[in-house]
Scaffold this motif. Structure first.
Motif, PDB file in Angstrom:
ATOM      1  N   ASP A 443       9.728  -9.687   7.130  1.00  0.00           N
ATOM      2  CA  ASP A 443      10.077 -10.985   7.706  1.00  0.00           C
ATOM      3  C   ASP A 443       9.391 -12.077   6.887  1.00  0.00           C
ATOM      4  OD1 ASP A 443      10.687 -13.164   9.205  1.00  0.00           O
ATOM      5  OD2 ASP A 443       9.581 -12.553  10.999  1.00  0.00           O
ATOM      6  N   GLU A 444      10.118 -12.659   5.954  1.00  0.00           N
ATOM      7  CA  GLU A 444       9.535 -13.656   5.056  1.00  0.00           C
ATOM      8  C   GLU A 444       9.311 -14.997   5.732  1.00  0.00           C
ATOM      9  OE1 GLU A 444      12.001 -13.781   1.624  1.00  0.00           O
ATOM     10  OE2 GLU A 444      11.367 -11.805   0.893  1.00  0.00           O
ATOM     11  N   GLN A 445       9.870 -15.178   6.937  1.00  0.00           N
ATOM     12  CA  GLN A 445       9.689 -16.442   7.666  1.00  0.00           C
ATOM     13  C   GLN A 445       8.523 -16.394   8.634  1.00  0.00           C
ATOM     14  OE1 GLN A 445      11.651 -18.858   6.530  1.00  0.00           O
ATOM     15  NE2 GLN A 445      12.546 -17.267   5.228  1.00  0.00           N
ATOM     16  N   ASN A 446       7.906 -15.250   8.781  1.00  0.00           N
ATOM     17  CA  ASN A 446       6.820 -15.091   9.738  1.00  0.00           C
ATOM     18  C   ASN A 446       5.581 -15.847   9.251  1.00  0.00           C
ATOM     19  OD1 ASN A 446       4.781 -14.136  11.468  1.00  0.00           O
ATOM     20  ND2 ASN A 446       5.713 -12.108  11.616  1.00  0.00           N
ATOM     21  N   GLU A 447       5.087 -16.789  10.063  1.00  0.00           N
ATOM     22  CA  GLU A 447       3.947 -17.611   9.679  1.00  0.00           C
ATOM     23  C   GLU A 447       2.636 -17.161  10.318  1.00  0.00           C
ATOM     24  OE1 GLU A 447       3.828 -19.926   7.378  1.00  0.00           O
ATOM     25  OE2 GLU A 447       5.947 -19.589   6.930  1.00  0.00           O
ATOM     26  N   SER A 448       2.650 -16.017  10.992  1.00  0.00           N
ATOM     27  CA  SER A 448       1.413 -15.499  11.566  1.00  0.00           C
ATOM     28  C   SER A 448       0.412 -15.208  10.444  1.00  0.00           C
ATOM     29  CB  SER A 448       1.687 -14.216  12.361  1.00  0.00           C
ATOM     30  OG  SER A 448       0.497 -13.506  12.586  1.00  0.00           O
ATOM     31  N   LYS A 449      -0.801 -15.742  10.575  1.00  0.00           N
ATOM     32  CA  LYS A 449      -1.804 -15.531   9.532  1.00  0.00           C
ATOM     33  C   LYS A 449      -2.147 -14.053   9.383  1.00  0.00           C
ATOM     34  CE  LYS A 449      -4.102 -19.991   9.097  1.00  0.00           C
ATOM     35  NZ  LYS A 449      -5.416 -20.657   8.905  1.00  0.00           N
ATOM     36  N   ALA A 450      -2.178 -13.343  10.491  1.00  0.00           N
ATOM     37  CA  ALA A 450      -2.474 -11.920  10.433  1.00  0.00           C
ATOM     38  C   ALA A 450      -1.388 -11.176   9.654  1.00  0.00           C
ATOM     39  CB  ALA A 450      -2.607 -11.353  11.840  1.00  0.00           C
ATOM     40  N   TYR A 451      -0.127 -11.514   9.927  1.00  0.00           N
ATOM     41  CA  TYR A 451       0.997 -10.890   9.242  1.00  0.00           C
ATOM     42  C   TYR A 451       0.955 -11.222   7.752  1.00  0.00           C
ATOM     43  CZ  TYR A 451       5.897  -9.342   8.671  1.00  0.00           C
ATOM     44  OH  TYR A 451       7.048  -8.690   8.295  1.00  0.00           O
ATOM     45  N   LEU A 452       0.680 -12.479   7.418  1.00  0.00           N
ATOM     46  CA  LEU A 452       0.613 -12.906   6.023  1.00  0.00           C
ATOM     47  C   LEU A 452      -0.555 -12.237   5.295  1.00  0.00           C
ATOM     48  CD1 LEU A 452       1.402 -16.716   6.421  1.00  0.00           C
ATOM     49  CD2 LEU A 452       2.872 -14.991   5.351  1.00  0.00           C
ATOM     50  N   CYS A 453      -1.683 -12.070   6.001  1.00  0.00           N
ATOM     51  CA  CYS A 453      -2.824 -11.372   5.391  1.00  0.00           C
ATOM     52  C   CYS A 453      -2.457  -9.935   5.053  1.00  0.00           C
ATOM     53  CB  CYS A 453      -4.030 -11.402   6.342  1.00  0.00           C
ATOM     54  SG  CYS A 453      -4.884 -12.995   6.398  1.00  0.00           S
ATOM     55  N   GLY A 454      -1.697  -9.297   5.933  1.00  0.00           N
ATOM     56  CA  GLY A 454      -1.241  -7.941   5.665  1.00  0.00           C
ATOM     57  C   GLY A 454      -0.334  -7.887   4.456  1.00  0.00           C
ATOM     58  N   ARG A 455       0.565  -8.875   4.332  1.00  0.00           N
ATOM     59  CA  ARG A 455       1.454  -8.934   3.174  1.00  0.00           C
ATOM     60  C   ARG A 455       0.658  -9.139   1.891  1.00  0.00           C
ATOM     61  NH1 ARG A 455       6.186 -13.104   3.582  1.00  0.00           N
ATOM     62  NH2 ARG A 455       6.566 -12.109   1.551  1.00  0.00           N
ATOM     63  N   LEU A 456      -0.311 -10.040   1.943  1.00  0.00           N
ATOM     64  CA  LEU A 456      -1.127 -10.320   0.765  1.00  0.00           C
ATOM     65  C   LEU A 456      -1.930  -9.087   0.352  1.00  0.00           C
ATOM     66  CD1 LEU A 456      -2.163 -12.360  -1.294  1.00  0.00           C
ATOM     67  CD2 LEU A 456      -3.890 -13.082   0.375  1.00  0.00           C
ATOM     68  N   CYS A 461      -2.697  -4.295  -3.286  1.00  0.00           N
ATOM     69  CA  CYS A 461      -2.667  -2.830  -3.441  1.00  0.00           C
ATOM     70  C   CYS A 461      -1.618  -2.419  -4.468  1.00  0.00           C
ATOM     71  CB  CYS A 461      -2.381  -2.156  -2.106  1.00  0.00           C
ATOM     72  SG  CYS A 461      -3.712  -2.315  -0.889  1.00  0.00           S
ATOM     73  N   LYS A 462      -0.465  -3.069  -4.436  1.00  0.00           N
ATOM     74  CA  LYS A 462       0.591  -2.740  -5.391  1.00  0.00           C
ATOM     75  C   LYS A 462       0.195  -3.173  -6.809  1.00  0.00           C
ATOM     76  CE  LYS A 462       4.906  -3.197  -3.855  1.00  0.00           C
ATOM     77  NZ  LYS A 462       6.131  -3.761  -3.247  1.00  0.00           N
ATOM     78  N   LEU A 463      -0.495  -4.292  -6.866  1.00  0.00           N
ATOM     79  CA  LEU A 463      -0.962  -4.776  -8.163  1.00  0.00           C
ATOM     80  C   LEU A 463      -1.948  -3.781  -8.779  1.00  0.00           C
ATOM     81  CD1 LEU A 463      -1.157  -7.016 -10.317  1.00  0.00           C
ATOM     82  CD2 LEU A 463      -2.948  -8.087  -8.911  1.00  0.00           C
ATOM     83  N   LEU A 538       1.703  -4.370  10.161  1.00  0.00           N
ATOM     84  CA  LEU A 538       3.145  -4.503   9.932  1.00  0.00           C
ATOM     85  C   LEU A 538       3.423  -5.292   8.663  1.00  0.00           C
ATOM     86  CD1 LEU A 538       4.776  -5.170  13.433  1.00  0.00           C
ATOM     87  CD2 LEU A 538       4.801  -3.078  12.079  1.00  0.00           C
ATOM     88  N   GLY A 539       2.688  -6.401   8.471  1.00  0.00           N
ATOM     89  CA  GLY A 539       2.872  -7.183   7.249  1.00  0.00           C
ATOM     90  C   GLY A 539       2.606  -6.339   6.016  1.00  0.00           C
ATOM     91  N   TYR A 540       1.543  -5.533   6.085  1.00  0.00           N
ATOM     92  CA  TYR A 540       1.207  -4.644   4.975  1.00  0.00           C
ATOM     93  C   TYR A 540       2.320  -3.627   4.736  1.00  0.00           C
ATOM     94  CZ  TYR A 540      -0.948  -0.647   2.627  1.00  0.00           C
ATOM     95  OH  TYR A 540      -1.190   0.403   1.789  1.00  0.00           O
ATOM     96  N   TYR A 541       2.784  -2.980   5.814  1.00  0.00           N
ATOM     97  CA  TYR A 541       3.781  -1.912   5.670  1.00  0.00           C
ATOM     98  C   TYR A 541       5.088  -2.438   5.087  1.00  0.00           C
ATOM     99  CZ  TYR A 541       7.322   1.515   6.918  1.00  0.00           C
ATOM    100  OH  TYR A 541       8.375   2.401   6.875  1.00  0.00           O
ATOM    101  N   TYR A 542       5.594  -3.541   5.645  1.00  0.00           N
ATOM    102  CA  TYR A 542       6.895  -4.037   5.186  1.00  0.00           C
ATOM    103  C   TYR A 542       6.811  -4.593   3.764  1.00  0.00           C
ATOM    104  CZ  TYR A 542       8.629  -3.392   9.910  1.00  0.00           C
ATOM    105  OH  TYR A 542       9.006  -2.838  11.105  1.00  0.00           O
ATOM    106  N   GLN A 543       5.694  -5.259   3.429  1.00  0.00           N
ATOM    107  CA  GLN A 543       5.542  -5.781   2.071  1.00  0.00           C
ATOM    108  C   GLN A 543       5.384  -4.637   1.072  1.00  0.00           C
ATOM    109  OE1 GLN A 543       5.477  -9.299   1.104  1.00  0.00           O
ATOM    110  NE2 GLN A 543       5.929  -8.202  -0.797  1.00  0.00           N
TER     111      GLN A 543
END
Length: 556
Positions: A443-456, A461-463, A538-543
């Motif tokens: 969900d690229e529109q999700n502005e939850s800081k927790a979700y964004l931290c997971g994505r980051l 990790c991928k890097l 969730l942010g981590y998993y989907y990203q």
């Protein structure tokens, strides 16, 4: 619960209370004068005298070798005493003649002793010529009459049944009967039992305290036996397994049993919750949308009942009981499917409740008794939430997050399974009701800081993997737990100390994506709550799982 089990028992019961189907292994064949003719293996089911408890009692014309052939004197004496009570039944005169001729009894004993040990088990009964005496109408009617006379003599005034509220049938201080459950006693487990003075009051003993009459007791036992009945089958690999029609196993000692007040073939929890399919879900959604769900021909809406039970040695422990209308069942089921709908390998899937449960419990090579109890407890909670559309305890989320934190990751994030992400989303949907958790992909529109931290964190990790390949101790293995608990303490360190090194090796891979998400976060939270840790995961998993916009030119 008892009322509905009694009603089910009335629906499924067959025959008279005095009679019960019992297995018979051998026929003692005699003539009309009582002379022994033969002992023939039969392996049939016959209607015989019903006993609430066999211990210390003998059954008319159908019993073990100890009783029928006198291999145990005390038991044989009880058997003959029972038989003597039916001396007025003329059809039984050959049996009396047989027992009055010791030499004929000895002939039967000799033939029996020569049988293989495997054939010396089970019940024996009598045949005169080709007629099995227990099948004779006069014998059956006499058994029924004696049963009814015995009940009438035991009636006590002013004692009303706690279930039916009448005194039509007597309330007796006797065992109601038992039901066989997984991991329970071989003889069966009891739903109602009394064994200490703590259950006694007003000079009433045992079942007389909050009494259930003989008829209701028989009905609820018959109903519960019907629900827990299983058939043994063999799968494609030649392994035996149990198949239930009205139950499924949550753990090795816990069953969920279910039924409807009136017969309704459209209601099938085994398909709805246990093993859902996309076709079944579409059928349900179409049914709700068009309002064409078939109901029973009655002005009163049908109800769905469900009981979760466990075997506790000689007793049955009731973990949960639910009664909801069919319409509410459908609404709750639709919400359940909305909450667990998942995309895996590009296809929409709906996990069965056992798959979800398995994701909540850490797998062990040798599960302990404590693990089995935990599975039963969490399984009961999941099942209740699914049927009632209620929230889930956060301990389930904690259990899944703990597993993720301690599992090593791979390039394809295999240890963080689709099932685990579904459980996290399920808990969040049920507890904080944020619609963006209905998304099954990034969900690229999700502005939850927790979700964004997971994505980051996933991008970092991928890097690392892009820069170093698989390593013994990855960023995820070392920092997932701390990053998801206190991103303010960890994320800045990762961005300043690790990211520059990896970007230099990869010529700036993921620079744009990392910068964009870090900018959207702004100030990293000092501490995340348990539900926010779920958002982080969730942010981590989907990203980590997504393959969108990933290339090697550094424009990411």
């Amino acid at each position: 619960m008892f009322v509905e089990l009694v009603e089910l028992g009335k629906r499924v019961r067959k025959g008279h209370d005095a009679l019960k189907e019992e297995k018979c292994s051998l026929d003692i064949v005699i003539d009309k004068e009582g002379s022994f003719i033969d002992l023939i293996p039969c392996n049939v089911t016959v209607e015989a005298e019903s006993l609430t408890s066999k211990k210390g009692k003998a059954r008319l014309l159908l019993d073990k070798p100890e009783e029928t052939l006198g291999f145990d004197e005390d038991k044989h004496e009880k058997y003959l005493t029972k038989l003597a009570a039916y001396k007025e039944v003329k059809e039984l005169s050959p049996v009396f003649s047989f027992y009055n001729k010791p030499e004929e009894v000895e002939k039967a004993r000799t033939v029996f002793s020569k049988l293989p040990p495997a054939k010396q088990k089970g019940n024996l009964t009598f045949m005169v010529g080709s007629e099995r005496l227990l099948s004779h109408d006069n014998v059956k009617n006499t058994i029924k009459k004696k049963y009814e006379d015995a009940l009438s003599s035991k009636k006590q005034e002013h004692l009303l049944c706690a279930v039916c509220g009448t005194d039509t049938y007597p309330i007796l201080d006797e065992p109601h009967g038992s039901v066989k459950l997984p991991k329970g006693q071989t003889a069966g487990s009891m739903l109602v039992s009394y064994n200490t003075n703590a259950f006694e009051s007003y000079n009433f003993k045992g079942n007389l305290n909050s009494g259930i009459c003989t008829n209701c007791a028989r009905n609820y036992i018959e109903g519960l036996t019907y629900l827990t009945k299983a058939e043994w089958l063999i799968n494609d690999k030649g392994k035996k397994y149990k198949k239930y029609d009205h139950a499924f196993e949550l753990s090795d000692d816990t069953l969920v049993v279910f039924w409807t007040k009136e017969q309704d073939n459209d209601i099938d929890p085994l398909s709805d919750y246990y093993q859902p399919t996309e076709e079944r879900v579409k059928q349900l959604f179409n049914s709700i949308a068009t309002g064409d769900h078939k109901r029973v021909d009655t002005d009163v809406e049908n109800f769905f009942y469900c009981c979760t039970i466990s075997s506790a040695a000689a007793r049955i422990a009731v973990r949960d009981w639910m009664a909801i209308s069919i319409s509410q069942y459908q609404k709750n089921l639709k919400q359940w499917f909305d909450d667990i709908e998942t995309i895996k390998d590009g296809e929409t899937i709906y996990l069965g409740i056992t798959s979800i449960l398995d994701s909540c419990i850490k797998k062990k090579t040798k599960p302990t008794q404590s693990d089995a109890k935990a599975k039963a407890r969490i399984g009961s909670i999941l099942w209740h939430a699914a049927l009632t559309n209620t929230s889930l305890p956060l301990m389930i989320l904690q259990s899944v997050l703990t597993q993720i934190e301690h599992e090593k990751t791979t390039k394809y994030c295999k240890t963080f399974s689709t099932e685990k992400s579904t459980v996290i989303r399920l808990v969040l949907n049920r507890n904080i009701k944020k619609t963006y958790y209905m998304n099954k992909e990034l969900d690229e529109q999700n502005e939850s800081k927790a979700y964004l931290c997971g994505r980051l964190f996933a991008l970092i990790c991928k890097l690392q993997f892009k820069a170093q390949g698989e390593v013994n101790s990855s960023i995820k293995d070392r920092f997932f737990a701390s990053a998801s608990n206190a991103p303010g303490r960890v994320m800045g360190m990762l961005l300043t100390q690790y990211v520059p090194i990896y970007q230099k090796k990869t010529k700036g891979a993921y620079t744009k994506a990392i910068t964009e998400i870090a900018t959207r976060i702004g100030h990293f939270p000092d501490k995340l709550t348990l539900t926010e840790r779920g958002e982080f995961a969730l942010g981590y998993y989907y990203q980590y799982s997504t393959k969108k916009n990933e290339n090697n030119n550094g424009n990411n």
